[in-house]
Motif scaffolding. Structure first.
Motif, PDB file in Angstrom:
ATOM      1  N   PRO A 160       0.963  -1.295  -0.057  1.00  0.00           N
ATOM      2  CA  PRO A 160      -0.145   0.007  -0.135  1.00  0.00           C
ATOM      3  C   PRO A 160       0.894   1.445   0.117  1.00  0.00           C
ATOM      4  O   PRO A 160       0.302   2.246  -0.487  1.00  0.00           O
ATOM      5  N   THR A 161       1.917   1.255   0.625  1.00  0.00           N
ATOM      6  CA  THR A 161       2.674   2.415   0.722  1.00  0.00           C
ATOM      7  C   THR A 161       3.909   2.608  -0.551  1.00  0.00           C
ATOM      8  O   THR A 161       4.660   3.342  -0.717  1.00  0.00           O
ATOM      9  N   ASN A 162       4.063   1.362  -1.110  1.00  0.00           N
ATOM     10  CA  ASN A 162       5.327   1.104  -1.993  1.00  0.00           C
ATOM     11  C   ASN A 162       4.757   0.511  -3.308  1.00  0.00           C
ATOM     12  O   ASN A 162       4.218  -0.419  -3.438  1.00  0.00           O
ATOM     13  N   THR A 163       4.788   1.284  -4.538  1.00  0.00           N
ATOM     14  CA  THR A 163       4.356   0.766  -5.620  1.00  0.00           C
ATOM     15  C   THR A 163       5.512   0.684  -6.491  1.00  0.00           C
ATOM     16  O   THR A 163       6.634   1.687  -6.548  1.00  0.00           O
ATOM     17  N   PRO A 164       5.754  -0.150  -7.624  1.00  0.00           N
ATOM     18  CA  PRO A 164       6.859  -0.259  -8.656  1.00  0.00           C
ATOM     19  C   PRO A 164       7.123   1.193  -9.442  1.00  0.00           C
ATOM     20  O   PRO A 164       6.005   1.677  -9.691  1.00  0.00           O
ATOM     21  N   ALA A 165       8.147   1.527  -9.615  1.00  0.00           N
ATOM     22  CA  ALA A 165       8.529   2.805 -10.484  1.00  0.00           C
ATOM     23  C   ALA A 165       8.131   2.691 -11.764  1.00  0.00           C
ATOM     24  O   ALA A 165       8.051   1.577 -12.364  1.00  0.00           O
ATOM     25  N   PRO A 166       7.456   3.518 -12.437  1.00  0.00           N
ATOM     26  CA  PRO A 166       7.290   3.717 -13.703  1.00  0.00           C
ATOM     27  C   PRO A 166       8.382   3.365 -14.465  1.00  0.00           C
ATOM     28  O   PRO A 166       9.594   3.449 -14.320  1.00  0.00           O
ATOM     29  N   GLN A 167       8.253   2.720 -15.874  1.00  0.00           N
ATOM     30  CA  GLN A 167       9.442   2.446 -16.604  1.00  0.00           C
ATOM     31  C   GLN A 167      10.302   3.621 -16.786  1.00  0.00           C
ATOM     32  O   GLN A 167      11.550   3.038 -16.947  1.00  0.00           O
ATOM     33  N   PHE A 168       9.944   4.559 -17.213  1.00  0.00           N
ATOM     34  CA  PHE A 168      10.950   5.692 -17.637  1.00  0.00           C
ATOM     35  C   PHE A 168      11.878   5.794 -16.320  1.00  0.00           C
ATOM     36  O   PHE A 168      12.905   6.247 -16.678  1.00  0.00           O
ATOM     37  N   LYS A 169      11.321   5.782 -15.163  1.00  0.00           N
ATOM     38  CA  LYS A 169      12.259   6.191 -13.803  1.00  0.00           C
ATOM     39  C   LYS A 169      13.315   4.975 -13.931  1.00  0.00           C
ATOM     40  O   LYS A 169      14.254   5.394 -13.386  1.00  0.00           O
ATOM     41  N   VAL A 170      12.802   3.770 -14.000  1.00  0.00           N
ATOM     42  CA  VAL A 170      13.578   2.716 -14.075  1.00  0.00           C
ATOM     43  C   VAL A 170      14.918   2.889 -15.191  1.00  0.00           C
ATOM     44  O   VAL A 170      15.847   2.734 -14.671  1.00  0.00           O
ATOM     45  N   MET A 171      14.591   3.165 -16.339  1.00  0.00           N
ATOM     46  CA  MET A 171      15.433   3.372 -17.403  1.00  0.00           C
ATOM     47  C   MET A 171      16.314   4.508 -17.142  1.00  0.00           C
ATOM     48  O   MET A 171      17.673   4.612 -17.576  1.00  0.00           O
ATOM     49  N   ASN A 172      15.639   5.794 -16.540  1.00  0.00           N
ATOM     50  CA  ASN A 172      16.662   6.868 -16.108  1.00  0.00           C
ATOM     51  C   ASN A 172      17.554   6.524 -15.050  1.00  0.00           C
ATOM     52  O   ASN A 172      18.967   6.956 -15.259  1.00  0.00           O
ATOM     53  N   SER A 173      17.301   5.628 -14.034  1.00  0.00           N
ATOM     54  CA  SER A 173      17.925   5.234 -13.051  1.00  0.00           C
ATOM     55  C   SER A 173      19.433   4.378 -13.638  1.00  0.00           C
ATOM     56  O   SER A 173      20.451   4.467 -13.258  1.00  0.00           O
ATOM     57  N   LYS A 174      18.881   3.440 -14.653  1.00  0.00           N
ATOM     58  CA  LYS A 174      20.051   2.652 -15.244  1.00  0.00           C
ATOM     59  C   LYS A 174      20.962   3.409 -16.001  1.00  0.00           C
ATOM     60  O   LYS A 174      22.004   3.176 -15.925  1.00  0.00           O
ATOM     61  N   GLN A 175      20.268   4.616 -16.631  1.00  0.00           N
ATOM     62  CA  GLN A 175      21.174   5.371 -17.597  1.00  0.00           C
ATOM     63  C   GLN A 175      22.316   6.060 -16.567  1.00  0.00           C
ATOM     64  O   GLN A 175      23.443   6.085 -16.778  1.00  0.00           O
ATOM     65  N   ASN A 176      21.605   6.480 -15.392  1.00  0.00           N
ATOM     66  CA  ASN A 176      22.673   7.325 -14.563  1.00  0.00           C
ATOM     67  C   ASN A 176      23.588   6.275 -13.678  1.00  0.00           C
ATOM     68  O   ASN A 176      24.778   6.848 -13.680  1.00  0.00           O
ATOM     69  N   LEU A 177      23.266   5.335 -13.394  1.00  0.00           N
ATOM     70  CA  LEU A 177      23.956   4.264 -13.089  1.00  0.00           C
ATOM     71  C   LEU A 177      25.167   3.789 -14.006  1.00  0.00           C
ATOM     72  O   LEU A 177      26.499   3.645 -13.640  1.00  0.00           O
ATOM     73  N   MET A 178      24.757   3.662 -15.204  1.00  0.00           N
ATOM     74  CA  MET A 178      25.732   3.061 -16.320  1.00  0.00           C
ATOM     75  C   MET A 178      26.746   4.497 -16.456  1.00  0.00           C
ATOM     76  O   MET A 178      27.923   4.233 -16.637  1.00  0.00           O
ATOM     77  N   SER A 179      26.374   5.441 -16.633  1.00  0.00           N
ATOM     78  CA  SER A 179      26.927   6.667 -16.878  1.00  0.00           C
ATOM     79  C   SER A 179      28.196   7.027 -15.801  1.00  0.00           C
ATOM     80  O   SER A 179      29.185   7.181 -15.965  1.00  0.00           O
ATOM     81  N   ARG A 180      27.699   6.760 -14.430  1.00  0.00           N
ATOM     82  CA  ARG A 180      28.623   6.859 -13.301  1.00  0.00           C
ATOM     83  C   ARG A 180      29.576   5.939 -13.225  1.00  0.00           C
ATOM     84  O   ARG A 180      30.765   6.400 -12.975  1.00  0.00           O
ATOM     85  N   ALA A 181      29.032   4.734 -13.642  1.00  0.00           N
ATOM     86  CA  ALA A 181      29.846   3.804 -13.534  1.00  0.00           C
ATOM     87  C   ALA A 181      31.221   3.632 -14.408  1.00  0.00           C
ATOM     88  O   ALA A 181      32.448   3.442 -14.213  1.00  0.00           O
ATOM     89  N   ASN A 182      30.816   4.168 -15.697  1.00  0.00           N
ATOM     90  CA  ASN A 182      31.666   4.253 -16.818  1.00  0.00           C
ATOM     91  C   ASN A 182      32.807   5.150 -16.480  1.00  0.00           C
ATOM     92  O   ASN A 182      34.007   5.063 -16.508  1.00  0.00           O
ATOM     93  N   SER A 183      32.283   6.364 -15.692  1.00  0.00           N
ATOM     94  CA  SER A 183      33.207   7.495 -15.508  1.00  0.00           C
ATOM     95  C   SER A 183      34.274   6.999 -14.437  1.00  0.00           C
ATOM     96  O   SER A 183      35.497   7.171 -14.307  1.00  0.00           O
ATOM     97  N   ALA A 184      33.514   6.276 -13.339  1.00  0.00           N
ATOM     98  CA  ALA A 184      34.422   5.713 -12.296  1.00  0.00           C
ATOM     99  C   ALA A 184      35.524   4.734 -12.524  1.00  0.00           C
ATOM    100  O   ALA A 184      36.702   4.779 -12.039  1.00  0.00           O
ATOM    101  N   LEU A 185      35.161   4.068 -13.618  1.00  0.00           N
ATOM    102  CA  LEU A 185      36.129   2.842 -13.926  1.00  0.00           C
ATOM    103  C   LEU A 185      37.062   3.554 -14.699  1.00  0.00           C
ATOM    104  O   LEU A 185      38.193   3.194 -14.829  1.00  0.00           O
ATOM    105  N   ASP A 186      37.030   4.689 -15.757  1.00  0.00           N
ATOM    106  CA  ASP A 186      37.897   5.378 -16.375  1.00  0.00           C
ATOM    107  C   ASP A 186      38.989   5.934 -15.451  1.00  0.00           C
ATOM    108  O   ASP A 186      39.980   6.329 -15.689  1.00  0.00           O
ATOM    109  N   ASP A 187      38.328   6.520 -14.205  1.00  0.00           N
ATOM    110  CA  ASP A 187      39.071   7.153 -13.196  1.00  0.00           C
ATOM    111  C   ASP A 187      40.088   6.244 -12.562  1.00  0.00           C
ATOM    112  O   ASP A 187      41.210   6.541 -12.505  1.00  0.00           O
TER     113      ASP A 187
END
Length: 326
Positions: free
Chosen positions: A99-126
């Motif tokens: 009742p208090t937690n519902t699955p995130a919309p697909q665009f939110k999930v994809m935006n999160s994945k996009q941000n995680l991958m971008s940050r991970a790529n930058s961190a690996l380059d560092d």
């Protein structure tokens, strides 16, 4: 996985986790992150040595541990997002909800994945940048092969913009080596090619003639390698950079897929044309400058056309798939 010892280390990298997530829940994805992303970049030997340095007081190793943990965690969270909260039962695939937690919309999930991958790529380059600058300390890190004409991402980016990405460069190393053998060696002759390679591998002071020739080899090698890489390895060309991934970063965002494919084809064609032009310039340079004392192996070979008719003895046709010399 021994590199991540508590859930607090994970939360220090990303605030995406809520209080209910435990380290045990994330362990499969962190293990996969190491295998898919970290180990291919830094090597098994370095990771084994790093595992013995977790309690080291040496600042270099403490920094290395921190720099490895960040991309390891971010890639792990990227892998986890699609499965966490999803279960498989006799009734099929189900998504956890309350009742208090519902699955995130697909665009939110994809935006999160996009941000995680971008940050991970930058961190690996560092991380890779730090390892390259401190090879005497981290001797178990091998990096790229020492006898390549182009040895690092910074050098490659002078000719083709990969945003200085060491990850992209490492993914391209096998293709760069193949292009050297299939395209560069038939132009400069076997003897001259082997001498250039020996000089690079032995790290001796290069002569002015060798330096001049290598400076002509590099742009041809970079453009042709990029043209081939766009076909053979997974590269995402996005607005914020060029990325090499184990899989397509956003396979469910069709608009980005379409845009990327168009850009990749355009880049491939441009790099192919530029590479061919640079290869021809290299050939003409050798024909105009080779003598019995200068680039003597090329001068004595059947490839030599002479200064009056440069480029006529070793004609080649390259369609991006096959290379023909006549």
């Amino acid at each position: 996985m021994s590199l991540i010892q508590s859930i607090d280390q994970v939360k220090a990298v990303s605030s995406i986790l809520n209080a209910s997530v435990s380290l045990d829940l994330l362990k499969p994805y962190l293990s996969d992150s190491e295998v898919q992303f970290i180990r291919p970049a830094v090597g098994r030997e370095f990771l084994i040595e790093l595992g013995t340095k977790l309690d080291s007081t040496d600042e270099s190793w403490k920094n290395a541990v921190s720099l490895v943990r960040k991309p390891l965690i971010l890639y792990g969270l990227y892998l986890a997002i699609d499965e966490l909260g999803v279960s498989l039962s006799g009734q099929g695939v189900q998504v956890a909800a309350s009742p208090t937690n519902t699955p995130a919309p697909q665009f939110k999930v994809m935006n999160s994945k996009q941000n995680l991958m971008s940050r991970a790529n930058s961190a690996l380059d560092d991380l890779l940048e730090m390892l390259e600058w401190n090879k005497t300390t981290f001797t178990s890190y091998k990096g790229a092969d020492p006898d390549l004409f182009i040895r690092n991402a910074s050098d490659f980016s002078k000719y083709v913009d990969i945003r200085g990405s060491r990850r992209v460069f490492l993914a391209m190393v096998p293709i760069i080596r193949s292009i050297e053998r299939k395209f560069i060696q038939p132009i400069v002759s076997d003897g001259l090619f082997d001498k250039l390679k020996s000089a690079l591998e032995e790290s001796i002071d290069l002569s002015a003639d060798y330096k001049s020739l290598i400076e002509l080899i590099k742009p041809a090698l970079a453009h042709l390698s990029m043209a081939r890489s766009l076909d053979e390895i997974s590269i995402d060309i996005l607005d914020w950079g060029v990325f090499s991934n184990a899989e397509s970063t956003f396979t469910n965002i069709m608009t980005k897929q379409t845009a990327n494919r168009e850009r990749i084809l355009a880049m491939q064609s441009a790099n192919q044309l530029d590479g061919d032009a640079e290869l021809k310039s290299l050939q003409i340079f050798l024909d105009k400058n080779a003598t019995k004392d200068r680039y003597s192996d090329y001068f004595a070979s059947a490839l030599y056309s002479g200064a009056l008719a440069p480029g006529t003895a070793n004609q080649y046709s390259n369609n991006g798939k096959t290379l023909f010399f006549a």
